[in-house]
Enzyme design. Sequence first.
Site, PDB file in Angstrom:
ATOM      1  CG  ASP A 259      -1.823   1.218   1.251  1.00 47.07           C
ATOM      2  OD1 ASP A 259      -2.043   1.821   0.178  1.00 47.07           O
ATOM      3  OD2 ASP A 259      -2.323   1.557   2.340  1.00 47.07           O
ATOM      4  CE  LYS A 266      -0.050   3.491   3.357  1.00 49.29           C
ATOM      5  NZ  LYS A 266      -0.908   3.918   4.472  1.00 49.29           N
ATOM      6  CG  ASP A 277      -2.330  -2.319   4.228  1.00 45.03           C
ATOM      7  OD1 ASP A 277      -2.791  -2.377   5.385  1.00 45.03           O
ATOM      8  OD2 ASP A 277      -2.759  -1.534   3.371  1.00 45.03           O
ATOM      9  CG  ASP A 336      -3.172   5.701   2.662  1.00 45.44           C
ATOM     10  OD1 ASP A 336      -2.939   4.530   2.303  1.00 45.44           O
ATOM     11  OD2 ASP A 336      -2.656   6.224   3.673  1.00 45.44           O
ATOM     12  NE  ARG A 340     -11.771   3.129   4.824  1.00 46.35           N
ATOM     13  CZ  ARG A 340     -11.548   4.044   5.773  1.00 46.35           C
ATOM     14  NH1 ARG A 340     -12.435   4.997   6.003  1.00 46.35           N
ATOM     15  NH2 ARG A 340     -10.440   4.015   6.484  1.00 46.35           N
TER      16      ARG A 340
END
Length: 498
Positions: A259, A266, A277, A336, A340
């Site tokens: 990720d 990030k 992740d 990011d 979900r």
Amino acid sequence: MTAPAPVRFVETDLDALATFDGVIACFVATDGTLGVEARRLNRLTKGAVKRAVDSPAFDKLDAGEVLDLGFPAGVAATTVAIAKLDRRPHMMKAMGAGAAVAKLRGSRDLLILGGTLRRLTDAVLGAALRGYDFSDHKTGNDKSPAAAVTVMTSKPDEAETAFADARAVAEGVFFTRDLVNEPANVLTTEEFATRLEALTDLGVKVEVLEEADLEKLGMRTLLAVGQGSESPSKVVVMEWNGGADEKPFALIGKGVVFDTGGISIKPSAGMEDMTMDMGGAGTVAGVMHTIAKRKAKANVVALVGLVENMPDGRAIRPGDVVASMKGDTVEIINTDAEGRLVLCDVMWYAQERFQPTGMIDLATLTGAIVVGLGHENAGVFSNNDTLCDAFLKAAKDTGEGAWRMPLGDAYDKLLKSRVADMKNIGGRPAGSITAAQFLQRFVRDETPWIHLDIAGVASISGGTALAPAGATGWGVRALDRLIRDRFEPKPEADSTDG
């Protein structure tokens, strides 16, 4: 896969203590009373064990901690480990004692003097779990199997039977740790799927859904996350049908193999940790390995969404609107907040296809849960008190930290979007809760559901009592216990050793 150290149980043979070459571990009661094995070891070492137990150093030990004697006279062993343990120890104290001994022994053979110790299974499981070492990518490293663990006990056959399920648990935990520890250039989405397909060897039915399949199903939020990556997105479905003819219980795992944050990239500091992740998917895989290995009499289906979140000309952007499989539209505020988006499609698909009796999703979902709970507890969110209480009990019984967090309409309102049905984030306040609220929108009213945010517990840089630095395998033991307690027939007689 990294294999736990081989464990064998043998009849107590005090005459063999003098010649054992490795580490000998004995348990001594907190009041300092020596058992039969410790007394023989004391005679062989010319009173060294008794002197150690009578010393201030032993007094200062907490239950479950170990005092070691290096190169004691009178025995071939390089170390004698004296574990301080109550006569009727708590499960975690027994596991801690076993783990402390395993940490001390390094790569040497280990002889555990179990005698009639209560919680012997837990002590040996602690030793097995702490003996994990991920060294696949170190050159010149000794690739020989882990050194053996021999357990002397008064009833070896009973001890072996009692440890059978614990051995399956250890294998499942190791499987999870291996997956979470792997670098992203090794554990691509394709490699991850291949490793999960190997579960067929244990009797698990495995199906891999490719991007064309996902497109037909309408999993557009999941596909949106991975569209900036060269690695194809996949959903892997694993079915274990060990129970009666009834609907399965469902486990859902977030499998973001790396990720970057996507366009909402990030900070570079610490980004290397984002190889973990996929921790939710890793835990789900470990649970399936465990229940298949021990032939669980339950029906469990596990689904994991495997994607990679990369910045690219094709990547999703903040402000994009994507339709989910359910049909709800999502405004992407932050790329990011991708986990979900993966989970919601997989959760909806699991409910449509399997109509599960309940569902638990696991994800390294938010940094907010680490701020709130640190590295001691996973965040637990649920729409069903009965299922939630059962999981919290299973987590407590296995010593895996879990803490229930709130849900509520006020948090849900933070997800309101001007241009779509919802936003994918609700802002900084209550970040882990709004993430759970997002997921709850994809849970049918009739489906008991738990969301586990494991961002703080899946991988710990300093290690834990039961795991070295890196992946912990958190959740495998608790979920296996939940399945055993809630979905399997109760055994006619309890064969554990207390």
